[in-house]
Scaffold this active site. Structure first.
Site, PDB file in Angstrom:
ATOM      1  N   SER A 122       0.826  -1.210   0.000  1.00 25.32           N
ATOM      2  CA  SER A 122       0.000   0.000   0.000  1.00 25.32           C
ATOM      3  C   SER A 122       0.853   1.250   0.000  1.00 25.32           C
ATOM      4  CB  SER A 122      -0.911   0.034   1.224  1.00 25.32           C
ATOM      5  OG  SER A 122      -1.644   1.247   1.214  1.00 25.32           O
ATOM      6  N   LYS A 147      -4.519  -6.843   3.440  1.00 19.42           N
ATOM      7  CA  LYS A 147      -4.542  -5.697   2.515  1.00 19.42           C
ATOM      8  C   LYS A 147      -5.971  -5.383   2.071  1.00 19.42           C
ATOM      9  CE  LYS A 147      -3.331  -2.304  -0.033  1.00 19.42           C
ATOM     10  NZ  LYS A 147      -3.730  -2.278  -1.365  1.00 19.42           N
ATOM     11  N   HIS A 205      -7.543  -3.510   4.819  1.00 20.85           N
ATOM     12  CA  HIS A 205      -6.962  -2.157   4.769  1.00 20.85           C
ATOM     13  C   HIS A 205      -7.750  -1.317   3.771  1.00 20.85           C
ATOM     14  CE1 HIS A 205      -4.500   0.752   2.537  1.00 20.85           C
ATOM     15  NE2 HIS A 205      -3.814   0.960   3.648  1.00 20.85           N
ATOM     16  N   ASN A 206      -8.023  -1.883   2.614  1.00 16.41           N
ATOM     17  CA  ASN A 206      -8.736  -1.126   1.588  1.00 16.41           C
ATOM     18  C   ASN A 206     -10.186  -0.847   1.990  1.00 16.41           C
ATOM     19  OD1 ASN A 206      -6.347  -1.410   0.215  1.00 16.41           O
ATOM     20  ND2 ASN A 206      -7.297  -1.990  -1.722  1.00 16.41           N
ATOM     21  N   GLU A 228      -9.994   1.940   4.140  1.00 19.92           N
ATOM     22  CA  GLU A 228      -9.703   3.104   3.279  1.00 19.92           C
ATOM     23  C   GLU A 228     -11.018   3.651   2.692  1.00 19.92           C
ATOM     24  OE1 GLU A 228      -6.465   2.436   0.304  1.00 19.92           O
ATOM     25  OE2 GLU A 228      -7.988   2.921  -1.186  1.00 19.92           O
TER      26      GLU A 228
HETATM   27  C1  6PG Z   1      -3.281   1.312  -1.610  1.00 21.61           C
HETATM   28  C2  6PG Z   1      -4.626   1.386  -2.276  1.00 21.61           C
HETATM   29  C3  6PG Z   1      -4.660   0.755  -3.609  1.00 21.61           C
HETATM   30  C4  6PG Z   1      -6.046   0.713  -4.237  1.00 21.61           C
HETATM   31  C5  6PG Z   1      -6.576   2.029  -4.625  1.00 21.61           C
HETATM   32  C6  6PG Z   1      -7.814   1.999  -5.486  1.00 21.61           C
HETATM   33  O1  6PG Z   1      -3.284   0.800  -0.501  1.00 21.61           O
HETATM   34  O2  6PG Z   1      -2.278   1.756  -2.158  1.00 21.61           O
HETATM   35  O3  6PG Z   1      -5.560   0.725  -1.468  1.00 21.61           O
HETATM   36  O4  6PG Z   1      -4.171  -0.553  -3.471  1.00 21.61           O
HETATM   37  O5  6PG Z   1      -5.974  -0.055  -5.371  1.00 21.61           O
HETATM   38  O6  6PG Z   1      -6.798   2.809  -3.503  1.00 21.61           O
HETATM   39  O7  6PG Z   1      -8.870   1.309  -4.910  1.00 21.61           O
HETATM   40  P1  6PG Z   1     -10.336   1.503  -5.522  1.00 21.61           P
HETATM   41  O8  6PG Z   1     -10.174   1.702  -6.995  1.00 21.61           O
HETATM   42  O9  6PG Z   1     -11.101   0.264  -5.213  1.00 21.61           O
HETATM   43  O10 6PG Z   1     -10.894   2.728  -4.867  1.00 21.61           O
END
Ligand code: 6PG
Length: 494
Positions: free
Chosen positions: A134, A188, A191-192, A195
């Site tokens: 990430s 991960k 984590h997303n 996010e």
């Molecule tokens: C990271 C992000 C990354 C992710 C984007 C887009 O940790 O660097 O999580 O891996 O791919 O943020 O995610 P979406 O297109 O689903 O919003």
């Protein structure tokens, strides 16, 4: 015989993330071989390596030449699109790999695919890691958060490299061996999901400040900048402040106002919500953020709905025009955002724990909070406090009941309720904040109306219920008794 010119590690897949991670590893002093199916990317990476300080990167146009250029036991990081491209890249490399070599998939892969590939790799004597990476482009180049999981020996073989390439924070590098199997990808993925929740909550804070508070873009930028100096300090709050400062070069004003209100996504947030449902873990804030993305995608329908409802008498704009004390609103929204975030992280952490129990991964939640303190998209000051909460009590049932977080939630709840109440009153949708508040209010109540739902289930389906005063499961002939009671009490009711 192996010669000294062999690379320490290899990386295949030179799109943005791969290219930057390769240069990062090379910069830390580890000679790296790179390969990409489209060979121009190889040349581009080698030329960047030379421009950015003669970094030790050797480019290869054929899979064979690439594999053979790496010191044994070989470790090869893949940074290609999740799914089929990973299988295709492995197939291209496989004929040249030797037992003991490792494949490290750094993409946002579905954890079960990683587990399938681990089994296949093992049948060839190979080791395999699924490694969450990430931090986007900048993180990959200067220090990402790394979440490797799978064969421990594969991790040991590259530990010194990952430790140097990862982001560095006050208590160490942002990398740890997460666990066996697909644990790295799963971590991960969550984590997303977190996010998604953070981004949605920030967007709601913006909407309340803009729509109810009447703040301009420059005022909002200043608010986020200020918030980034306190308890909300985080990468996402920091970049949000920046976003409101960027002018639109085509038609004046700020660019943010010209961006179509439709959120894209690649799937990890959806997987998080699916997994939460599979494991019976409530993750309403993360689910609300996913639903908000879906609804945002219905732009044409929303525009049409606004028109239909206007015709039906709906006011456009805010539903009530009470006067707002801007300063107080800003402070309330800060508190609402913080409290909502705690609930969202609690959901993500509980999902991780549930999966860890199911799979026997033995995930260390405090350590995961630690490796998210730097490099990654959700990096934030308060992750250190989450880390400490799990260190204090590894079996903590929910972040909300850690004594420190509990105190903070109680301190912030009045402001939080004011913000959600205002949003409901004036018609600004705040699904993330509402979901977090409902999560909090549900979790903190010793008695819920679930007794009635149980009674209904037993009434129509004889599903039985438990009692508060006697052990065992019970069934009642509800309709018969109710009829009798009603007829007996007819005099009373009539
Ligand atoms: C990271 C992000 C990354 C992710 C984007 C887009 O940790 O660097 O999580 O891996 O791919 O943020 O995610 P979406 O297109 O689903 O919003």
């Amino acid at each position: 015989m192996e010669s000294a010119v062999l690379s320490r590690i290899g990386l295949a897949g030179l799109a943005v993330m791969g290219q930057n991670l390769a240069l990062n590893i090379a910069e830390k002093g580890f000679p790296i071989s790179v390969y990409n199916r489209t060979t121009s990317k190889v040349d581009e990476t080698v030329s960047r390596a030379s421009d950015e300080g003669s970094l030790p990167v050797s480019g290869h146009h054929s899979p064979r030449e690439f594999v053979l250029s790496i010191r044994r036991p070989r470790s090869i990081i893949l940074l290609v699109k999740a799914g089929n491209p990973v299988d295709q890249t492995i197939s291209a490399l496989l004929p040249f790999l030797d037992p003991g070599d490792s494949i490290i998939d750094g993409g946002n892969e579905w954890y079960e695919l990683t587990e399938r590939r681990q089994r296949e790799a093992a049948s060839h004597g190979l080791l395999y890691l699924g490694m969450g990476v990430s931090g986007g482009e900048d993180g990959a180049r200067h220090g990402p958060s790394l979440m490797p999981g799978g064969h421990l020996q594969a991790y040991k073989n590259v530990e010194e490299i990952l430790v140097r390439a990862a982001a560095q924070v006050d208590d160490g590098p942002c990398v740890t061996f997460v666990g066996e199997g697909g644990a790295g990808n799963f971590v991960k993925m969550v984590h997303n999901g977190i996010e998604y929740g953070d981004m949605q909550l920030i967007a709601e804070a913006y909407d309340v400040l803009r729509s109810a508070g009447g703040l301009s873009n420059s005022e909002i930028a200043a608010v986020f900048e200020e918030w980034n100096r306190g308890e909300l300090e985080s990468f996402l709050v920091e970049i949000t402040a920046d976003i409101f400062c960027v002018p639109d070069e085509h038609s004046g004003g700020e660019l943010v106002d010209k961006i179509l209100d439709k959120t894209g996504m690649k799937g990890t947030g959806k997987w998080t919500v699916q997994q939460a449902a599979e494991l019976s873990i409530a993750a309403p804030t993360i689910a609300a953020s996913l639903d908000s993305r879906y609804l945002s995608g219905l732009k044409d329908e929303r525009v049409a709905a606004a028109e239909v409802l206007k015709q039906a008498g709906m006011e456009s704009g805010l539903l009530s025009g009470r006067s707002i004390d801007k300063k107080k609103l800003i402070d309330d929204v800060r508190q609402a955002l913080y409290a909502s975030k705690i609930c969202s992280y609690a959901q993500g952490m509980n999902l991780l724990r549930a999966k860890s129990e199911e799979k026997g991964w033995n995930l260390n939640l405090g350590e995961l909070a630690r490796i998210w303190k730097g490099g990654c998209i959700i990096r934030a000051r308060f992750l250190d406090r989450i880390k400490k909460a799990y260190e204090r009590n590894r079996g903590l049932a929910n972040l909300i009941v850690d004594p420190e977080f509990a105190r903070e939630m109680v301190q912030r709840q009045a402001a939080w309720r004011r913000v959600v109440g205002l949003a409901v009153e004036v018609g600004i949708s705040t699904p993330g904040m509402c979901a977090s508040l409902a999560y909090f209010d549900t979790y903190r109540r010793a008695r819920l109306p679930a007794n009635l739902v149980q009674a209904q289930r037993d009434y129509f389906g004889a599903h039985t219920y438990e009692r508060v005063d006697h052990p065992g499961s019970f069934h009642t002939e509800w309709s018969k008794i109710a009829r009798k009671t009603k007829s007996g009490a007819a005099g009373v009711f009539n």
